[in-house]
Design an enzyme around this catalytic site. Structure first.
Site, PDB file in Angstrom:
ATOM      1  N   ASP A  20      35.863  43.195  34.979  1.00 22.02           N
ATOM      2  CA  ASP A  20      36.199  42.162  36.101  1.00 22.02           C
ATOM      3  C   ASP A  20      36.771  40.934  35.413  1.00 22.02           C
ATOM      4  O   ASP A  20      35.809  40.179  34.913  1.00 22.02           O
ATOM      5  CB  ASP A  20      34.976  41.978  36.987  1.00 22.02           C
ATOM      6  CG  ASP A  20      35.455  41.008  38.228  1.00 22.02           C
ATOM      7  OD1 ASP A  20      36.266  40.212  38.103  1.00 22.02           O
ATOM      8  OD2 ASP A  20      34.603  41.207  39.228  1.00 22.02           O
ATOM      9  N   TYR A  72      28.839  39.843  40.138  1.00 16.94           N
ATOM     10  CA  TYR A  72      29.364  39.443  41.513  1.00 16.94           C
ATOM     11  C   TYR A  72      28.623  40.183  42.520  1.00 16.94           C
ATOM     12  O   TYR A  72      28.409  41.207  42.315  1.00 16.94           O
ATOM     13  CB  TYR A  72      30.987  39.733  41.717  1.00 16.94           C
ATOM     14  CG  TYR A  72      31.559  39.260  42.800  1.00 16.94           C
ATOM     15  CD1 TYR A  72      31.571  37.952  43.156  1.00 16.94           C
ATOM     16  CD2 TYR A  72      31.715  40.404  43.859  1.00 16.94           C
ATOM     17  CE1 TYR A  72      32.057  37.501  44.432  1.00 16.94           C
ATOM     18  CE2 TYR A  72      32.210  39.863  45.147  1.00 16.94           C
ATOM     19  CZ  TYR A  72      32.485  38.406  45.281  1.00 16.94           C
ATOM     20  OH  TYR A  72      33.094  38.025  46.659  1.00 16.94           O
ATOM     21  N   ARG A 100      50.913  53.732  53.480  1.00 18.39           N
ATOM     22  CA  ARG A 100      49.647  53.829  52.868  1.00 18.39           C
ATOM     23  C   ARG A 100      49.728  54.317  51.381  1.00 18.39           C
ATOM     24  O   ARG A 100      48.883  53.980  50.468  1.00 18.39           O
ATOM     25  CB  ARG A 100      48.691  54.690  53.592  1.00 18.39           C
ATOM     26  CG  ARG A 100      47.268  54.971  53.157  1.00 18.39           C
ATOM     27  CD  ARG A 100      46.233  55.242  54.317  1.00 18.39           C
ATOM     28  NE  ARG A 100      46.770  56.371  54.997  1.00 18.39           N
ATOM     29  CZ  ARG A 100      46.858  57.670  54.806  1.00 18.39           C
ATOM     30  NH1 ARG A 100      46.505  57.785  53.700  1.00 18.39           N
ATOM     31  NH2 ARG A 100      47.246  58.609  55.469  1.00 18.39           N
ATOM     32  N   LYS A 107      41.641  34.864  44.199  1.00 17.65           N
ATOM     33  CA  LYS A 107      41.215  33.777  43.516  1.00 17.65           C
ATOM     34  C   LYS A 107      42.443  33.106  42.583  1.00 17.65           C
ATOM     35  O   LYS A 107      43.354  32.729  43.445  1.00 17.65           O
ATOM     36  CB  LYS A 107      39.978  34.187  42.503  1.00 17.65           C
ATOM     37  CG  LYS A 107      38.730  35.057  43.165  1.00 17.65           C
ATOM     38  CD  LYS A 107      38.176  34.280  44.117  1.00 17.65           C
ATOM     39  CE  LYS A 107      37.440  34.999  45.003  1.00 17.65           C
ATOM     40  NZ  LYS A 107      36.372  35.778  44.224  1.00 17.65           N
TER      41      LYS A 107
HETATM   42  C1  LIG Z   1      35.758  37.035  44.518  1.00 12.08           C
HETATM   43  C2  LIG Z   1      35.190  38.006  43.516  1.00 12.08           C
HETATM   44  C3  LIG Z   1      35.503  39.214  43.518  1.00 12.08           C
HETATM   45  C4  LIG Z   1      35.705  40.069  44.907  1.00 12.08           C
HETATM   46  O1  LIG Z   1      37.166  39.851  45.472  1.00 12.08           O
HETATM   47  P1  LIG Z   1      37.291  39.603  46.849  1.00 12.08           P
HETATM   48  O2  LIG Z   1      38.949  39.428  46.776  1.00 12.08           O
HETATM   49  O3  LIG Z   1      36.729  38.590  47.465  1.00 12.08           O
HETATM   50  O4  LIG Z   1      37.202  40.989  47.471  1.00 12.08           O
HETATM   51  C5  LIG Z   1      34.979  40.068  42.550  1.00 12.08           C
HETATM   52  N1  LIG Z   1      34.643  39.741  41.322  1.00 12.08           N
HETATM   53  C6  LIG Z   1      34.581  38.223  41.317  1.00 12.08           C
HETATM   54  C7  LIG Z   1      34.184  37.584  39.764  1.00 12.08           C
HETATM   55  C8  LIG Z   1      34.981  37.449  42.237  1.00 12.08           C
HETATM   56  O5  LIG Z   1      34.927  36.156  41.929  1.00 12.08           O
END
Ligand SMILES: *Cc1c(COP(=O)(O)O)cnc(C)c1O
Length: 425
Positions: A208, A125, A72, A233
């Site tokens: 982000d 998001y 962890r 993604k």
């Molecule tokens: C999908 C996404 C997230 C969250 O990611 P997860 O892996 O689904 O928790 C955050 N920001 C953006 C812009 C996203 O497209």
């Protein structure tokens, strides 16, 4: 040393880093590919070594240099993926998480305290917005939106409003925004945060970067303190693994990593291994998907039943958005939105006719995915809020994959044929 040619001594190109960085075959029987190290805990040769591992992990500024203790806290596959992703993102350090939201939650919770404020770009998001409006609001943290993230005056104005209401702890930037493709001038946000820091607390600037990723945008090079990427993604890229990463200086990451240890939201060995493998092809996939997206966007832009395409490659010369795009981005990515001539009925008719393109939320996979934003990703967003961010019943978001673009275009063409002229009353 001196007879090693410059180009081999490094630093290497990102494409080279993506293949081998962060893994040393000598550590695993000479295996060309890393093993998946499935263990929850690690043993020590001596009691003094155990003490030293704990000292390095808990007291030094470089916990990455500690011998492993307990999974962890850190584990070999986690360290490999962090080292590689940090190098790809031009960062000193990286912390990998079980998902993008785990990464975002850790950054926010490690930074804000009750009574603090947060400034953010809009739209955000949904998961991030939910955290700000839910748990953080309950903890007395107020959020303020920037009305125009390309205008320094609007950025400063939002920061002034937030500072008047409490200590401004953090600015959360999402650029390009989902699903509008709205851009933020990251350098302008950093400059405003620094200016504020001269008279009061300097907020952390967090970006982000999920939509473009390290090959098309590097927020840390623009001056951001931390960059967050949902590895689910483009980085994971095959729609088969969840993950998240935070990159930045080792010092800036320290509190985030400490909180990850408390929350237990690190990336597990198998997901880390899958992600490390995926990073090898990230530059290749990102480049092909971007090329396919340019072709599909051009097709849609010319189609009679498409009224608008929010593709970054179409930003008009001479606009503020185009200037920021040219300076800040190295590509338009491959996820964008478009609007059809009609409403939910026409959108659904078109979607139901698609044969190659799959209907699903998420983005950045090898396969092309499409969704009707208003009734899926933005289902729980109030209609007037949706309208304000350009999501209405005619909006569709598409993430272009690696199929042949002619097949994607043919599929869209036949499906758009299902849209009959609106019966106007
Ligand atoms: C999908 C996404 C997230 C969250 O990611 P997860 O892996 O689904 O928790 C955050 N920001 C953006 C812009 C996203 O497209």
């Amino acid at each position: 040393m001196s007879d090693v040619p410059e180009r081999l001594a490094g630093p290497h190109h990102p494409e080279t880093i993506a293949i081998g960085h962060g893994y040393d075959a000598a550590a695993a029987y000479g295996a060309v590919k890393p093993p998946i190290v499935l263990t929850s805990t690690f043993t020590y040769p001596t009691a003094a070594a155990a003490k030293e591992a704990h000292r390095t992990f808990f007291q030094s500024t470089h916990p990455d240099e500690a011998e492993f203790i307990y999974a962890r806290l850190d584990h070999p596959n986690l360290r490999m993926v962090q080292e590689r992703f940090a190098a790809l993102d031009g960062a000193e350090a990286c912390a990998a998480f079980a998902s993008g939201m785990a990464a975002i939650s850790a950054v926010l919770l490690a930074t804000v305290r009750p009574g603090d404020t947060v400034v953010h770009t809009a739209p955000l998001y949904g998961g991030t917005l939910g955290l700000l409006n839910g748990l953080l609001a309950d903890l007395g943290v107020r959020a303020f939106a920037i009305t125009d993230a390309l205008a320094p005056a609007a950025i400063a104005e939002a920061m002034a409003r937030a500072t008047a209401a409490g200590r401004l702890a953090l600015v959360m930037v999402e650029s390009p925004a989902n699903p509008t493709a709205g851009l933020t001038d990251i350098r302008a946000v950093v400059a405003a945060a620094k200016a504020l820091g001269r008279s009061s607390h300097r907020p952390l600037v967090v970006v982000d970067n999920t939509f473009l990723g390290p090959f098309a945008q590097r927020p840390l090079e623009e001056g951001a303190d931390l960059a967050i990427t949902s590895l689910t993604k483009y980085a994971g890229g095959h729609s088969d693994v969840l993950g998240g990463a935070v990159t930045g200086s080792a010092a800036a990451l320290l509190p985030v990593r400490k909180l990850r240890t408390s929350l237990g939201t690190h990336l597990d060995p198998f997901s880390a291994w899958l992600t490390l493998r995926s990073l090898e092809t990230l530059p290749l996939r990102a480049e092909r998907a971007a090329r396919n997206a340019a072709a599909v966007a051009a097709f849609l832009n010319d189609h009679a039943k498409v009224t608008a395409v929010s593709y970054l490659g179409f930003l008009a010369e001479g606009t503020a958005a185009r200037a920021v795009y040219d300076r800040q981005c190295r590509g338009a990515g491959s996820t964008f939105s478009f609007r059809i001539d009609g409403g939910e009925r026409e959108a659904f008719a078109m979607l139901d006719r698609l044969r190659v393109i799959r209907m699903a939320v998420s983005l950045g996979g090898t396969e092309t995915l499409i969704c009707h934003s208003a009734t899926t990703t933005h289902y729980s967003v109030a209609p007037e809020v949706r309208a304000a961010v350009g999501v209405d019943d005619a909006s569709l978001r598409i993430s272009i994959g690696l199929e042949h673009p002619d097949d994607l275009i043919a599929d869209l063409d036949q499906a758009l044929g299902a849209i009959r002229p609106l019966a106007r009353t």
